[in-house]
Design a protein around this motif. Sequence first.
Motif, PDB file in Angstrom:
ATOM      1  N   ALA A  13      -4.089 -16.227   0.402  1.00 46.13           N
ATOM      2  CA  ALA A  13      -4.220 -14.846   0.861  1.00 46.13           C
ATOM      3  C   ALA A  13      -3.239 -14.481   1.974  1.00 46.13           C
ATOM      4  N   GLU A  14      -3.098 -15.336   2.983  1.00 43.05           N
ATOM      5  CA  GLU A  14      -2.243 -14.970   4.123  1.00 43.05           C
ATOM      6  C   GLU A  14      -0.773 -14.933   3.740  1.00 43.05           C
ATOM      7  N   VAL A  28      -8.242  -9.170  -0.098  1.00 41.41           N
ATOM      8  CA  VAL A  28      -9.009 -10.140  -0.879  1.00 41.41           C
ATOM      9  C   VAL A  28     -10.312  -9.518  -1.380  1.00 41.41           C
ATOM     10  N   THR A  37      -5.359  -8.750   5.200  1.00 43.37           N
ATOM     11  CA  THR A  37      -5.712  -9.870   4.322  1.00 43.37           C
ATOM     12  C   THR A  37      -7.152  -9.777   3.832  1.00 43.37           C
ATOM     13  N   TYR A  82       0.839  -7.938  -4.687  1.00 42.75           N
ATOM     14  CA  TYR A  82      -0.581  -7.601  -4.853  1.00 42.75           C
ATOM     15  C   TYR A  82      -0.810  -6.922  -6.199  1.00 42.75           C
ATOM     16  N   VAL A 139      -0.786 -11.680   1.013  1.00 42.23           N
ATOM     17  CA  VAL A 139      -1.207 -10.416   1.639  1.00 42.23           C
ATOM     18  C   VAL A 139      -1.267 -10.637   3.141  1.00 42.23           C
ATOM     19  N   PRO A 140      -0.099 -10.737   3.794  1.00 41.72           N
ATOM     20  CA  PRO A 140      -0.085 -11.089   5.215  1.00 41.72           C
ATOM     21  C   PRO A 140      -0.730 -10.051   6.117  1.00 41.72           C
ATOM     22  N   GLU A 141      -0.716  -8.794   5.712  1.00 40.47           N
ATOM     23  CA  GLU A 141      -1.391  -7.739   6.469  1.00 40.47           C
ATOM     24  C   GLU A 141      -2.593  -7.246   5.669  1.00 40.47           C
TER      25      GLU A 141
END
Length: 407
Positions: free
Chosen positions: A104-105, A116, A112, A45, A108-110
């Motif tokens: 995004a998933e 974004v 999300t 990120y 940034v899996p958590e």
Amino acid sequence: MTTAARSGLSGVAGATVFSAASGYLVLFIAARSLGAERYDVFAVYWSAFFALTGIVNGLMHESTRAVHAALGSERPGGARPAIVATVVGAAVALAVLLSAPAWAERLVPEHTGVGVGLLAAAIASFTLQAALSGALSGAGRWGLYGALLTIDAALRLVVALAAALLGLPEIGLLVATVCGSLTWLLLVALSPACRDALRLRADVALRPFLSRVLQAMVAASATAALVVGFPVLLKATAAAEDPRVLGGLILAVTLTRAPLLVPLTSFQNAIVVYFADRRGARSRALALPVAAVLGIAALGAAAAWLVGPPILAFMGEGFDVPGVHLAGLTLASGTTAALFLSGAAALAHDRHGAYVLGWWAATIATLALLMLLPLDVTARTIVALLAGPLLGLAWHAVAIAQRDGNR
């Protein structure tokens, strides 16, 4: 140069050092708070945000040139960089939002949606910050520009510390990554000079100014993709890897690159001048500094082999990277440093197209090697970072040699 200007530039130098130091303190806080298993999400990120800001910095560079030229001429006022920045920022933010389903998933899996949203809002805000930075630099308001850099870095560090102390490292570090993009609002609210700077105009009308801004952003994206954006490339090509392995590898790449790339990035303008003053030496002027950075990288590789593992282990739980791998990554940092030098030489020789194409050749080659080599993720990374930049270096060297041959 006036005493005030010298003082302002000294302030910018101090702000740059503080910004770099605070950035690495944030990375240290993240590593200690998250450990190797969760560090990769934050690092990717962080990388994505700063890759985007690296691209937007093309607007800052062109705004600096355009405002400075306008103030030094008697031409009628041209476009307002702040207005152009508003449009560009909205476009980049919209691109982030529209493309989010594709990345995004995975990145940034958590958190999300929050990740974004923060990224889109922050890059829109940062674009205006870039316009303010360019206007202040172009007008010679170095003291205010240094204050902007300092406050930006300080906000990020304070929020990161608060996130760690409150036990909210994951979401808190996402906020820490982007919060500095609000600095321009604080300065505009408190400083009449900053409000005046946002009203300054470029030396050309809207259409040519926007065209130059877009060209500068394309050129900046070439560097951003391979340098600050590399963890994103790594995560995208190794999403199925053990998070602990990936987190340790990303941190190792960041730390082994820093000793060479941080000073080269800070002094890139001076390096361009160095090569511009030695045009008569032709390609020979490039050989000595390239050999020097490769030699320094080789010495650094030996040191990384010996002392690197305990340093990395101190950063946080689970960061276990063997010395031989740290040595390979340190040696690879030398080829990226050499690419910085060859790119500066290409700019000094007025080979702007070759500069951009060389960086993109290096980026594409690095990505292809990351995707296609039948090796484990660490070996793929080392080989890709060694070989990819060499292709870009060769591209720049050939372009410079052709330029020399045409004289």
